[in-house]
Write a protein that holds these residues in place. Structure first.
Motif, PDB file in Angstrom:
ATOM      1  N   ARG A 140      79.522  67.348  46.608  1.00 20.72           N
ATOM      2  CA  ARG A 140      79.052  68.327  45.630  1.00 20.72           C
ATOM      3  C   ARG A 140      79.450  67.915  44.214  1.00 20.72           C
ATOM      4  O   ARG A 140      78.636  68.039  43.275  1.00 20.72           O
ATOM      5  CB  ARG A 140      79.631  69.707  45.966  1.00 20.72           C
ATOM      6  N   MET A 141      80.666  67.416  44.033  1.00 22.47           N
ATOM      7  CA  MET A 141      81.105  66.989  42.712  1.00 22.47           C
ATOM      8  C   MET A 141      80.239  65.833  42.208  1.00 22.47           C
ATOM      9  O   MET A 141      79.883  65.773  41.025  1.00 22.47           O
ATOM     10  CB  MET A 141      82.569  66.569  42.756  1.00 22.47           C
ATOM     11  N   GLN A 142      79.897  64.922  43.087  1.00 20.10           N
ATOM     12  CA  GLN A 142      79.052  63.795  42.703  1.00 20.10           C
ATOM     13  C   GLN A 142      77.702  64.285  42.202  1.00 20.10           C
ATOM     14  O   GLN A 142      77.146  63.738  41.234  1.00 20.10           O
ATOM     15  CB  GLN A 142      78.889  62.862  43.905  1.00 20.10           C
ATOM     16  N   GLU A 143      77.176  65.317  42.835  1.00 13.71           N
ATOM     17  CA  GLU A 143      75.904  65.897  42.388  1.00 13.71           C
ATOM     18  C   GLU A 143      76.055  66.566  41.027  1.00 13.71           C
ATOM     19  O   GLU A 143      75.164  66.470  40.175  1.00 13.71           O
ATOM     20  CB  GLU A 143      75.420  66.922  43.419  1.00 13.71           C
ATOM     21  N   LEU A 144      77.187  67.237  40.806  1.00 14.41           N
ATOM     22  CA  LEU A 144      77.386  67.981  39.562  1.00 14.41           C
ATOM     23  C   LEU A 144      77.596  67.061  38.358  1.00 14.41           C
ATOM     24  O   LEU A 144      77.126  67.361  37.259  1.00 14.41           O
ATOM     25  CB  LEU A 144      78.588  68.918  39.709  1.00 14.41           C
TER      26      LEU A 144
END
Length: 284
Positions: free
Chosen positions: A39-43
């Motif tokens: 999720r952090m990579q997407e954000l």
């Protein structure tokens, strides 16, 4: 499992040779539970390199630094609480051997007093050899994998296993910070490790960790206060960016805690979003 994934991820990075700057996330299971790396990579729209594993406290993280400092344009982020410097009464050699690296073991020796080096020379010789010889590094690691094959816990015994794990955790937490020499050594290791990180990364971010309000005793809060004072001093010297609990502005409910030290569900979401904002804002 976590050590296997960490080594596989590093082998993949080396094989494919991707030089894209990203975020290196390191530390113990506290940050593993708090951060959803996908999720952090997407954000943030950057690669996130997870270099965290259960039990990777200060000494283990320092020993494994060669798996982390591979790109000077990366941002380094870790979560730090009293648990990270006070949990081990002595070096966890078996846990450190699979991830030992030459520079990391050298830093462990730099942080040690002459007396500590003399009394633990076999441990440092063991780790030094492992840092250069992969067969030695992997010997106990492979044996443990074969002895404990990956399998889900049996449903019928799941409640009993959970209760046993919780009791083991409570017993370990009661011993937090009981060894003054180990605690002082852990603080020196932290200082040496962050000095290397300051020289190896574009930016170093340390997020203050917390425990469940039901955490037994006062040792955790006292040790966390010591680490907080040290991090504020390092921040004043421009070696790190330190994000205190007040600056995080994250409110956790009882349901957000899995146990005494790990968050879940909504707590994980809140931390992941906060980490992403911190990485995206150099003035955070």
């Amino acid at each position: 499992r976590e050590i296997s994934l960490l080594r596989l991820d590093e082998a993949s990075r080396k094989h494919y040779g991707d030089k894209t700057p990203g975020v290196v996330v390191a530390g113990s299971s506290q940050i593993m539970y708090a951060l959803d790396a996908v999720r952090m990579q997407e954000l943030i729209n950057q690669p996130v390199f997870r270099r965290a594993a259960a039990g990777m406290f200060t000494a283990e993280m320092c020993s494994a630094s060669g798996f982390m400092d591979f790109n000077p344009d990366n941002v380094f982020i870790m979560m730090l609480s009293g648990l990270d410097v006070g949990a081990r009464p002595q070096l966890n050699t078996d846990g450190m051997r699979p991830l030992a690296t030459p520079g990391g073991v050298g830093d462990l020796m730099t942080a040690a007093t002459p007396s500590y080096l003399l009394r633990n020379w076999r441990t440092f010789a063991d780790l030094s050899f492992a840092s250069w010889c992969d067969m030695w590094r992997s010997r106990d690691y492979v044996r443990l994998v074969y002895a404990n094959p990956f399998r889900p816990k049996q449903n019928a015994a799941a409640k009993s296993q959970d209760d046993d794990a919780a009791e083991t955790q409570r017993a370990a937490l009661q011993q937090l910070g009981r060894n003054p020499e180990a605690l002082a050594y852990g603080m020196r290791i932290l200082d040496v490790f962050l000095d290397r990180a300051h020289r190896s990364f574009h930016r170093v971010v340390v997020v203050e960790g917390r425990g469940n309000p039901k955490f037994p005793g006062q040792a955790f809060e006292e040790l966390t206060a010591q680490t907080r004072a040290m991090m504020l001093e390092l921040e004043a010297r421009d070696r790190i960016d330190y994000i205190t609990l007040d600056e995080q502005a994250i409110t956790l409910t009882e349901d957000d805690w899995l146990d005494m030290t790990h968050v879940q569900g909504n707590g994980r979401r809140l931390y992941t979003e906060k980490f992403s904002r911190v990485v995206g804002d150099s003035d955070e």
